[in-house]
Design a protein around this motif. Structure first.
Motif, short mmCIF file in Angstrom:
data_model
loop_
_atom_site.label_atom_id
_atom_site.label_comp_id
_atom_site.label_asym_id
_atom_site.label_seq_id
_atom_site.Cartn_x
_atom_site.Cartn_y
_atom_site.Cartn_z
N ALA A 170 0.81 -1.22 0.00
CA ALA A 170 0.00 0.00 0.00
C ALA A 170 0.84 1.27 0.00
O ALA A 170 0.43 2.29 -0.57
CB ALA A 170 -0.93 0.00 1.21
N GLN A 178 -4.79 3.44 -1.65
CA GLN A 178 -4.56 2.86 -0.32
C GLN A 178 -5.88 2.64 0.40
O GLN A 178 -6.07 1.62 1.08
CB GLN A 178 -3.67 3.78 0.52
CG GLN A 178 -2.20 3.79 0.11
CD GLN A 178 -1.37 4.63 1.06
OE1 GLN A 178 -1.57 4.60 2.28
NE2 GLN A 178 -0.42 5.38 0.51
N ILE A 181 -7.41 -0.48 -0.84
CA ILE A 181 -6.66 -1.65 -0.36
C ILE A 181 -7.00 -1.98 1.08
O ILE A 181 -7.33 -3.13 1.43
CB ILE A 181 -5.14 -1.40 -0.50
CG1 ILE A 181 -4.74 -1.38 -1.98
CG2 ILE A 181 -4.34 -2.46 0.26
CD1 ILE A 181 -3.30 -0.99 -2.23
#
Length: 321
Positions: A170, A178, A181
Motif C-alpha cells: 500500500a 490505499q 486496499i
C-alpha cells in the motif's frame, strides 16, 4: 451456393426448403457472418412453417457467437461478456455447430498458452450458451452446446498476507488506492463492490451494499470499525477498477511481491480473522458468501492452528516424561 456477392458487393441469400425458394438481398455492409446467421434463421423459419424438421447440423459456429452477443446485450456486464465471446472468433470461423467437440479441442489448445483456465472457460461458456439458444430457437437439430466441455480449473490459492505485508504494498500507492486496499482487507469486500460504494451507502456505523452491487446479488451490511473509518473519507473512490488494477500491479512489484493478487486481500481478511479465533459462520457472513460451505476453503487454517496448539500441549507432556 446459397450465399453470394453481386457486382455491387451486396450479399445475397437464396435457399429452398420443400420446394419453396426464398431470396434475400442484405443491406450494404453486411458481413459473411450476418449472411450465415440470416440463412440459418430463414431455413428454420421455413422448415417450421412447412412442418418439417430443419437440417442445420452444419450451421456456422459464428452464428452461435452472434446469437450469444445478442443475448449478452441484456446482461449486467454486457461488454465483458461480449469480449469473452469475441475471443473465440478466430476459431469459430473454421468450424460448424456440429463440430463443437473439435472446435473446443482446437480453441483450448491455442488459448491455454495465453489465458488461465478460468478465462478460457468463460469464453467457452459464451459459445455453449449461444449453441443452446440456437437449439431452443429450432436452428439446430440438437443442442450442440452439450458437446463443449470445460477445462479443469484449480482456483484454490494459498496466498495469505499479514497486515505488515499489505502495508508494504500500500505504501507505493496514492491515498485513494490505499483506501481501497485497506477497505478490502478490513471488510473482506471485493474490488468491484468497493468501487461501487456511493456516499449514501455509508452510514454512521455501517456500509450498505445494495444487491445490485454484489457478486451474489444479495444486499450486505458491513460494520464500520475504527481502523476503517479514516479511509472512508476517500469514498466514493474516484479511481476505477482499471486504475486500481494498474496501481496494484506496480505496487506489488515495488514491494517484491509480484505473485500477490488484489483478491488475496479478501482471503487474507478471512485468514487473519481465523487466527484471531473467529468462527467460519461469522466469516462467511462478513465475506458475503452464499453458504458457509464456500467458507470451508479456509477450514484447513483452523485445523493448522489447532494442530499447533496440540503440539504445544504435546511438548509439555514430553518434558514431564
Amino acid at each position: 451456393m446459397s450465399i453470394w456477392d453481386d457486382k455491387k458487393g451486396r450479399k445475397h441469400i437464396g435457399i429452398m426448403v420443400d420446394g419453396q425458394r426464398v431470396h434475400r438481398i442484405l443491406a450494404p455492409g453486411a458481413t459473411a457472418g450476418d449472411a450465415k446467421r440470416i440463412e440459418a434463421e430463414l431455413r428454420a423459419a421455413m422448415a417450421k412453417a412447412s412442418g418439417s424438421s430443419p437440417q442445420l447440423g452444419d450451421m456456422p459456429m459464428t452464428t452461435a457467437l452472434h446469437l450469444y452477443i445478442q443475448h449478452a446485450a441484456s446482461l449486467r456486464s454486457a461488454s465483458t461478456s461480449e469480449q469473452h465471446a469475441l475471443r473465440l472468433a478466430p476459431w469459430a470461423e473454421k468450424y460448424t455447430a456440429a463440430q463443437a467437440r473439435e472446435f473446443t479441442a482446437h480453441a483450448v489448445k491455442d488459448l491455454s498458452t495465453q489465458y488461465a483456465p478460468a478465462t478460457v472457460n468463460r469464453s467457452l461458456a459464451t459459445l455453449k450458451k449461444g449453441l443452446t439458444i440456437a437449439w431452443e430457437r429450432g436452428l439446430t437439430p440438437e443442442n450442440f452446446g452439450l458437446r463443449i466441455k470445460f477445462v479443469p480449473v484449480n482456483n484454490k490459492r494459498e496466498v495469505f498476507l499479514s497486515i505488515e505485508q499489505v502495508g508494504q504494498i500500500a505504501q507505493h500507492c496514492t491515498k485513494q488506492v490505499q483506501a481501497v486496499i485497506w477497505a478490502a482487507l478490513l471488510t473482506g469486500a471485493r474490488r468491484g463492490e468497493l468501487v461501487k460504494i456511493r456516499a449514501e451507502d455509508i452510514g454512521p456505523d455501517t456500509i450498505n451494499l445494495p444487491s445490485s452491487h454484489t457478486k451474489t446479488l444479495k444486499a450486505r451490511v458491513i460494520p464500520i470499525i475504527p481502523a476503517l473509518r479514516p479511509w472512508l473519507v476517500y469514498f466514493p473512490t474516484e479511481v476505477g477498477v482499471e486504475g486500481i488494477k494498474t496501481a496494484w500491479q506496480r505496487a506489488r512489484v515495488k514491494a517484491g511481491m509480484e505473485h500477490v493478487n488484489f483478491h488475496d486481500l479478501r482471503h487474507s481478511c478471512a485468514s487473519i480473522m481465523l487466527g484471531l479465533g473467529v468462527d467460519l459462520y461469522t466469516i462467511s457472513k462478513i465475506l458475503g458468501h452464499s453458504t458457509v460451505q464456500t467458507t470451508q476453503r479456509y477450514s484447513h487454517l483452523q485445523v493448522d492452528a489447532q494442530r499447533q496448539a496440540l503440539e504445544k500441549l504435546g511438548n509439555l507432556m514430553v518434558k514431564v516424561s
